[in-house]
Scaffold this motif. Structure first.
Motif, PDB file in Angstrom:
ATOM      1  N   PHE A 190       0.844  -1.200   0.000  1.00  0.00           N
ATOM      2  CA  PHE A 190       0.000   0.000   0.000  1.00  0.00           C
ATOM      3  C   PHE A 190       0.877   1.246   0.000  1.00  0.00           C
ATOM      4  N   GLY A 191       2.171   1.088   0.393  1.00  0.00           N
ATOM      5  CA  GLY A 191       3.084   2.212   0.344  1.00  0.00           C
ATOM      6  C   GLY A 191       3.786   2.493   1.655  1.00  0.00           C
ATOM      7  N   VAL A 192       4.264   3.715   1.762  1.00  0.00           N
ATOM      8  CA  VAL A 192       5.050   4.177   2.912  1.00  0.00           C
ATOM      9  C   VAL A 192       4.519   5.525   3.359  1.00  0.00           C
ATOM     10  N   VAL A 193       4.382   5.700   4.667  1.00  0.00           N
ATOM     11  CA  VAL A 193       4.005   7.000   5.223  1.00  0.00           C
ATOM     12  C   VAL A 193       5.038   7.385   6.272  1.00  0.00           C
ATOM     13  N   ASN A 194       5.594   8.581   6.135  1.00  0.00           N
ATOM     14  CA  ASN A 194       6.549   9.106   7.109  1.00  0.00           C
ATOM     15  C   ASN A 194       6.070  10.472   7.586  1.00  0.00           C
ATOM     16  N   PRO A 195       5.282  10.510   8.666  1.00  0.00           N
ATOM     17  CA  PRO A 195       4.772  11.787   9.159  1.00  0.00           C
ATOM     18  C   PRO A 195       5.879  12.781   9.509  1.00  0.00           C
ATOM     19  N   LEU A 196       7.054  12.285   9.897  1.00  0.00           N
ATOM     20  CA  LEU A 196       8.151  13.179  10.283  1.00  0.00           C
ATOM     21  C   LEU A 196       8.636  14.005   9.101  1.00  0.00           C
ATOM     22  N   ALA A 197       8.434  13.489   7.879  1.00  0.00           N
ATOM     23  CA  ALA A 197       8.831  14.216   6.670  1.00  0.00           C
ATOM     24  C   ALA A 197       7.619  14.717   5.892  1.00  0.00           C
ATOM     25  N   ASP A 198       6.421  14.585   6.476  1.00  0.00           N
ATOM     26  CA  ASP A 198       5.170  14.934   5.783  1.00  0.00           C
ATOM     27  C   ASP A 198       5.064  14.208   4.448  1.00  0.00           C
ATOM     28  N   LEU A 199       5.549  12.965   4.438  1.00  0.00           N
ATOM     29  CA  LEU A 199       5.553  12.152   3.227  1.00  0.00           C
ATOM     30  C   LEU A 199       4.472  11.083   3.298  1.00  0.00           C
ATOM     31  N   ASN A 200       3.574  11.067   2.324  1.00  0.00           N
ATOM     32  CA  ASN A 200       2.581  10.002   2.192  1.00  0.00           C
ATOM     33  C   ASN A 200       2.738   9.378   0.817  1.00  0.00           C
ATOM     34  N   ALA A 201       3.589   8.362   0.731  1.00  0.00           N
ATOM     35  CA  ALA A 201       3.840   7.658  -0.524  1.00  0.00           C
ATOM     36  C   ALA A 201       2.997   6.394  -0.557  1.00  0.00           C
ATOM     37  N   SER A 202       1.684   6.574  -0.419  1.00  0.00           N
ATOM     38  CA  SER A 202       0.747   5.447  -0.393  1.00  0.00           C
ATOM     39  C   SER A 202      -0.481   5.816  -1.210  1.00  0.00           C
ATOM     40  N   PHE A 203      -1.449   4.904  -1.247  1.00  0.00           N
ATOM     41  CA  PHE A 203      -2.684   5.234  -1.964  1.00  0.00           C
ATOM     42  C   PHE A 203      -3.819   5.631  -1.022  1.00  0.00           C
ATOM     43  N   THR A 204      -3.495   6.006   0.230  1.00  0.00           N
ATOM     44  CA  THR A 204      -4.513   6.383   1.211  1.00  0.00           C
ATOM     45  C   THR A 204      -4.221   7.782   1.745  1.00  0.00           C
ATOM     46  N   SER A 205      -4.867   8.786   1.185  1.00  0.00           N
ATOM     47  CA  SER A 205      -4.560  10.174   1.544  1.00  0.00           C
ATOM     48  C   SER A 205      -4.926  10.498   2.985  1.00  0.00           C
TER      49      SER A 205
END
Length: 464
Positions: free
Chosen positions: A138-153
């Motif tokens: 489904f991807g990767v989410v890194n809140p520390l970098a404000d990165l949402n590299a997934s398909f779930t916004s």
């Protein structure tokens, strides 16, 4: 370079390209674009890759990665499986070092062509030094970098925290993320490894070991190809930060399901159980407990021993908490004579002054605060389980009780956990206040007891 440097572009990219980016709703390239640009949180450069559309989500689109004029750190791949190998080849030629392959249809599929395609992708990625999360992720989410590299916004809304969640299942990533968001608990990472091309649990443990912002690691796994490697890595890291794991597919006959899910056999549960315990990994019995233990690891300091006290204004939940603690090997400590004498003066007649303390007739905040202070002051008490409840005679006192618990916890530097026996929407401010001050709150005495047990067991590991 080491694994931390290798994986850094995956979690902290300065630029991201989405291959298969789309303006068409229901395509994975649409959802990945929606996630990466969500509310403008991600501050790096974003490059949609689409052969025909001049713009995607209002951003200039490029036909191929090679057409992008700038350096790309991370590529999110959403194109069909047969096209993925060519994309990885192009990533290599463009000096991309990180990729997230959302696409499924590889090792987990029954066809031999899917397995071969994944092997070819691994070979190509390793040749160019590209680290891959996935495929079938489904991807990767890194809140520390404000990165949402997934398909779930929606996951862009999660709070920043210090718990990292590594999972073989994207569905479990959603479960863990939503339960933390509902409880106002922050996360540092959420990722689904999927089929695990060339990034394994071991690699991520080693990465997170070096990341100071991550204090707790939670794992959901179904099966791994290198259990010895995981054992050795975990054995080292638990001396630095706690690890809690939940093993899915533990029932007999589950191999065919886990294999079709992420391309891995579930394996022998007893073997994993023994390996976890030897390595010092806390073992969760279910998905909710995985969250409960991660939460207490994040919020509370570790006690010196398993000696614990229980206080409750209502008898039944206090008995249930005590019973659960005893069944899980905790020591319901005997109070010192000094503590008993103090409690005798504080509590009204017919009150049980020993451990666990039952306080149904104590209905003023001054006395309850003094009892909390008295118990945590006892040299034979290393942690406290406390019951708060929604009941007419105690409801007006709960705000004061919360402040008394925080004050005593800070004064004596001992962990406290609370079972809040109330409707879910009640005492929201008290829950927030307690958890913002390092006192975890749970909805049942059993969950509170199991979390306190795991915390004490980890305390024994690091204090031994």
């Amino acid at each position: 370079m080491g694994i931390y440097e290798d994986l850094y572009p995956v979690f902290y990219p300065e630029s991201v390209a989405v291959v298969g980016a789309s303006n068409q709703f229901r395509k994975s390239g649409f959802f990945c674009m929606e996630s990466i640009i969500y509310r403008g949180k991600y501050k790096g450069k974003i490059y949609p890759i689409n052969h025909s559309a001049p713009e995607v989500f209002g951003l200039k689109s490029y036909p191929t990665l090679s057409d992008v004029p700038d350096k790309i750190d991370l590529v999110i791949i959403t194109v069909p499986a047969p096209a993925v190998l060519d994309v990885i080849e192009e990533c290599g030629k463009c000096n991309v070092k990180g990729a997230v392959i959302i696409t499924a249809g590889f090792k987990e599929a029954e066809a031999e062509t899917g397995k071969q395609l994944q092997e070819d992708i691994i070979k190509t990625a390793n040749h160019y030094g590209i680290k891959i999360i996935g495929p079938n992720t489904f991807g990767v989410v890194n809140p520390l970098a404000d990165l949402n590299a997934s398909f779930t916004s929606t996951l862009s809304d999660m709070e920043k925290g210090d718990i990292a969640f590594i999972s073989q299942s994207g569905g479990m990533c959603h479960f863990f993320s939503y339960i933390t968001m509902d409880d106002n608990i922050g996360l540092s990472k959420v990722m689904s490894l999927g089929n695990r091309c060339n990034v394994e649990f071991v690699d991520l443990l080693k990465f997170l070991e070096k990341e100071d912002a991550t204090k707790v690691i939670a794992l959901y796994l179904e099966g791994i190809d290198n259990p010895r490697g995981l054992f050795e890595a975990a054995k080292k890291i638990v001396r630095i930060k706690p690890v809690v794991a939940y093993k899915g597919g533990s029932a007999k006959g589950m191999d065919h399901l886990t294999c079709s899910h992420t391309g891995t056999l579930a394996g022998n549960f007893e073997m994993y159980n023994g390996m976890f315990r030897q390595a010092g990994i806390a073992l969760a019995e279910n998905s909710t407990e995985l969250f409960d233990i991660a939460k207490i690891f994040s919020l509370a300091r570790t006690p010196q021993s398993k000696r614990i006290a229980v206080c409750s204004p209502i008898a039944g939940p206090g008995i249930v908490m005590t019973d659960t603690l005893i069944k899980n090997g905790m020591d319901i400590t005997k109070f010192t004579d000094h503590t008993i004498n103090r409690l005798t003066k504080l509590l009204p007649p017919f009150t049980f002054r020993y451990n666990p303390i039952d306080m149904p007739f104590t209905q003023d905040i001054e006395t309850i605060s003094a009892v909390i202070d008295c118990v945590l002051a006892d040299e034979d008490v290393d942690s406290l389980g406390f019951i708060m409840c929604q009941q007419e005679m105690f409801t007006p006192l709960n705000s004061g009780i919360a402040h008394a618990l925080v004050g005593a916890k800070n004064k004596y530097n001992k962990p406290v956990a609370v079972a809040m026996i109330a409707q879910a929407y009640k005492f929201h401010s008290e829950r927030l206040y307690l958890q913002n001050n390092s006192i975890p709150v749970y909805p049942t005495p059993e969950r509170t007891a199991r979390a306190l047990t795991a915390l004490s067991e980890y305390g024994e590991i690091i204090h031994s």
